[in-house]
Write a protein that holds these residues in place. Sequence first.
Motif, mmCIF file in Angstrom:
data_model
loop_
_atom_site.group_PDB
_atom_site.id
_atom_site.type_symbol
_atom_site.label_atom_id
_atom_site.label_comp_id
_atom_site.label_asym_id
_atom_site.label_seq_id
_atom_site.Cartn_x
_atom_site.Cartn_y
_atom_site.Cartn_z
ATOM 1 N N SER A 9 0.800 -1.224 0.000
ATOM 2 C CA SER A 9 0.000 0.000 0.000
ATOM 3 C C SER A 9 0.834 1.277 0.000
ATOM 4 O O SER A 9 0.645 2.170 0.819
ATOM 5 C CB SER A 9 -0.981 -0.002 1.183
ATOM 6 N N GLU A 11 1.561 4.691 -1.784
ATOM 7 C CA GLU A 11 0.867 5.595 -2.694
ATOM 8 C C GLU A 11 1.717 5.804 -3.953
ATOM 9 O O GLU A 11 2.941 5.906 -3.857
ATOM 10 C CB GLU A 11 0.602 6.938 -2.016
ATOM 11 N N ASP A 14 4.427 8.314 -3.933
ATOM 12 C CA ASP A 14 5.512 8.029 -2.989
ATOM 13 C C ASP A 14 6.414 6.883 -3.445
ATOM 14 O O ASP A 14 7.414 6.584 -2.808
ATOM 15 C CB ASP A 14 4.935 7.699 -1.606
ATOM 16 N N CYS A 15 6.028 6.243 -4.537
ATOM 17 C CA CYS A 15 6.832 5.149 -5.093
ATOM 18 C C CYS A 15 7.834 5.766 -6.071
ATOM 19 O O CYS A 15 7.625 5.789 -7.276
ATOM 20 C CB CYS A 15 5.932 4.125 -5.776
ATOM 21 N N LEU A 35 -0.051 -0.703 -5.246
ATOM 22 C CA LEU A 35 -0.136 0.718 -5.586
ATOM 23 C C LEU A 35 -1.590 1.072 -5.908
ATOM 24 O O LEU A 35 -2.084 0.728 -6.985
ATOM 25 C CB LEU A 35 0.742 1.031 -6.795
ATOM 26 N N PRO A 36 -2.297 1.734 -4.995
ATOM 27 C CA PRO A 36 -3.707 2.035 -5.255
ATOM 28 C C PRO A 36 -3.891 3.069 -6.371
ATOM 29 O O PRO A 36 -3.433 4.198 -6.243
ATOM 30 C CB PRO A 36 -4.214 2.562 -3.912
ATOM 31 N N GLN A 38 -7.105 3.752 -7.672
ATOM 32 C CA GLN A 38 -8.422 4.300 -7.300
ATOM 33 C C GLN A 38 -9.335 4.513 -8.507
ATOM 34 O O GLN A 38 -10.493 4.147 -8.448
ATOM 35 C CB GLN A 38 -8.322 5.586 -6.472
ATOM 36 N N ARG A 50 -6.803 13.032 -5.674
ATOM 37 C CA ARG A 50 -5.595 12.214 -5.810
ATOM 38 C C ARG A 50 -4.551 13.068 -6.531
ATOM 39 O O ARG A 50 -4.858 13.675 -7.559
ATOM 40 C CB ARG A 50 -5.865 10.934 -6.600
ATOM 41 N N TYR A 52 -2.107 12.596 -8.578
ATOM 42 C CA TYR A 52 -1.421 12.004 -9.727
ATOM 43 C C TYR A 52 -2.443 11.799 -10.834
ATOM 44 O O TYR A 52 -3.648 11.897 -10.606
ATOM 45 C CB TYR A 52 -0.750 10.669 -9.358
ATOM 46 N N TYR A 57 0.465 7.045 -13.283
ATOM 47 C CA TYR A 57 0.336 5.710 -12.714
ATOM 48 C C TYR A 57 0.779 4.643 -13.718
ATOM 49 O O TYR A 57 1.548 3.738 -13.391
ATOM 50 C CB TYR A 57 -1.106 5.456 -12.277
ATOM 51 N N SER A 75 -3.485 -3.468 -7.174
ATOM 52 C CA SER A 75 -4.034 -2.119 -7.072
ATOM 53 C C SER A 75 -5.419 -2.140 -6.436
ATOM 54 O O SER A 75 -6.085 -3.180 -6.394
ATOM 55 C CB SER A 75 -4.127 -1.483 -8.456
#
Length: 189
Positions: A9, A11, A14-15, A35-36, A38, A50, A52, A57, A75
Amino acid sequence: EDVLFRISSLEPMDCTPEIVALAASSPRIAPHFHLPLQHGADAVLRAMRRPYTAAFYAALVQHIVSLMPNASIGSDVIVGFPGETDAQFEESVAMLRGLPLSHLHVFPYSDRPGTEAAAIHPKVAGTLIRERGKRVREIGADMAVRFRAAQRGTLRRALVVDDGWSAVTDNYVKVRLQQHAERNTWVDV
């Protein structure tokens, strides 16, 4: 001690490339990411606040796969967010179908009192939310089958779990063992 860390999990924003590079180069970090996303439509991501885009993504997932072709990438997806149009849902579906994910967790939107989203209108009808959830869960099931099939013929390190007849690979695939092994030990499968 023989320890393997699994990133869970994280974000998407943040990856960072540094985290991906570390995971790709370290035998201590499992080739697994959760990696969510959404939603796959930028307008809905903005409404969800969000930070991004769908393109960001997709590029992140492609980067991970380029460095770790056997990485498991799961995800989270929300269906039926207030104001979600048919076109936005279809945009999200199209994006999901194009991603090399290994699994999805699908969540039907429901109001939470006191949240900004609870005040957004129009609401998506419950029957439509259930229908959309079913479609996205089917995509997730196809992803899981495709990912597992791609792992056939590979040699993976796995941790023995449950009753000693199952193990979970470093890239998060649960397999049935052909012979019993001691729980919490490593085996090659």
